[in-house]
Design a protein around this motif. Structure first.
Motif, PDB file in Angstrom:
ATOM      1  N   ALA A   1       0.843  -1.297   0.036  1.00  0.00           N
ATOM      2  CA  ALA A   1      -0.062  -0.024  -0.084  1.00  0.00           C
ATOM      3  C   ALA A   1       0.868   1.276   0.042  1.00  0.00           C
ATOM      4  O   ALA A   1       0.701   2.307  -0.800  1.00  0.00           O
ATOM      5  N   ILE A   2       1.843   1.088   0.612  1.00  0.00           N
ATOM      6  CA  ILE A   2       2.823   2.445   0.976  1.00  0.00           C
ATOM      7  C   ILE A   2       3.470   2.595  -0.495  1.00  0.00           C
ATOM      8  O   ILE A   2       3.421   3.796  -0.967  1.00  0.00           O
ATOM      9  N   ALA A   3       3.909   1.458  -1.161  1.00  0.00           N
ATOM     10  CA  ALA A   3       4.489   1.789  -2.507  1.00  0.00           C
ATOM     11  C   ALA A   3       3.524   2.196  -3.402  1.00  0.00           C
ATOM     12  O   ALA A   3       3.959   2.720  -4.371  1.00  0.00           O
ATOM     13  N   ALA A   4       2.286   2.063  -3.064  1.00  0.00           N
ATOM     14  CA  ALA A   4       1.228   2.556  -4.326  1.00  0.00           C
ATOM     15  C   ALA A   4       0.908   3.844  -3.815  1.00  0.00           C
ATOM     16  O   ALA A   4      -0.068   4.315  -4.359  1.00  0.00           O
ATOM     17  N   GLY A   5       1.194   4.469  -2.795  1.00  0.00           N
ATOM     18  CA  GLY A   5       1.125   5.954  -2.472  1.00  0.00           C
ATOM     19  C   GLY A   5       0.017   6.033  -1.045  1.00  0.00           C
ATOM     20  O   GLY A   5      -0.226   7.240  -0.943  1.00  0.00           O
ATOM     21  N   LEU A   6      -0.444   5.005  -0.783  1.00  0.00           N
ATOM     22  CA  LEU A   6      -1.522   4.924   0.508  1.00  0.00           C
ATOM     23  C   LEU A   6      -0.685   4.991   1.675  1.00  0.00           C
ATOM     24  O   LEU A   6       0.547   4.989   1.738  1.00  0.00           O
ATOM     25  N   GLN A   7      -1.246   5.273   2.762  1.00  0.00           N
ATOM     26  CA  GLN A   7      -0.654   5.434   4.176  1.00  0.00           C
ATOM     27  C   GLN A   7      -1.016   3.755   4.779  1.00  0.00           C
ATOM     28  O   GLN A   7      -1.997   3.608   5.019  1.00  0.00           O
TER      29      GLN A   7
END
Length: 232
Positions: free
Chosen positions: A196-202
């Motif tokens: 998720a972080i890699a996709a820009g989410l928190q």
């Protein structure tokens, strides 16, 4: 660590909101009642499930093929010999009845969702889940979570599965919201939180087993730790 600027919170389903492992354990033991060592049976079923699902997610198997493969391996390894495809499918149909009957949320799931809805009414809630769309939607409805979730993104509908960033982007697009404004919570460190972080989410890692593995992701051990972290 507080989370600021969140406008939506999305969750993984199995292992995060719904106790998939307990349901699977009940179902596989019902399907192999003659096996005396239940612990060995369940442990091997989980290993085969992970192995077959990894091959499915890599595109090497269809969803039906990965299911048949792990059932065939389990039957052979526990003394049942080679099963025909028809026998495998019949066994799985019976397994599915037991599995669905055992669906339960974790004790911290409903309180967390209701608290988020009550205390942070502006938040939009949903899920991103790998699996079969019909089954996952049926699962959410049966355990009483469907009415609390505005957004449901399922890998079989999107055509890609976690940890592929495209499935996270699909969820963002469905909400018409930038990824940085979305929190994603899941029990698998790499497939959920770090993806998720890699996709820009928190990304938030739900470390239910309290492993303490080092990660850049925010870590919680119970879902009830989440609402205090969310700032309006």
């Amino acid at each position: 660590m507080a989370i600021s600027g969140a406008e939506a919170v999305l969750f993984d389903v199995d292992g995060t909101l719904v106790d998939h492992e307990a349901a699977a354990e009940a179902a596989v033991c019902a399907g192999f009642p003659f096996v005396p060592d239940r612990d060995a049976l369940v442990r091997r079923w989980r290993e085969l499930e992970a192995w077959a699902m990894d091959r499915y997610l890599a595109g090497a198997l269809t969803f039906a093929e990965q299911r048949r493969l792990r059932i065939s391996h389990l039957a052979d390894e526990f003394g049942q010999g080679a099963w025909s495809e028809d026998r495998v499918d019949t066994w799985f149909s019976e397994y599915l009845v037991q599995y669905e009957a055992a669906w339960r949320t974790y004790p911290d799931a409903m309180p967390t969702l209701t608290t988020l809805a009550a205390e942070h009414g502006e938040l939009r809630l949903g899920v991103i889940t790998n699996g079969d769309s019909a089954q996952q939607r049926r699962k959410l409805a049966k355990v009483g979570l469907a009415d609390l979730l505005e957004s449901v993104t399922v890998s079989s509908e999107v055509g890609v599965a976690k940890p592929n960033p495209a499935i996270f982007q699909a969820a963002c697009d469905a909400l018409r919201m930038p990824s940085a404004r979305i929190v994603y919570v899941g029990d698998r460190l790499r497939t959920d939180a770090e993806a998720a972080i890699a996709a820009g989410l928190q990304g938030i890692w739900l470390d239910r087993d309290e492993t303490g593995v080092a990660t850049m992701a925010t870590r919680i051990t119970r879902l009830t730790e989440l609402p205090p972290l969310i700032r309006g």
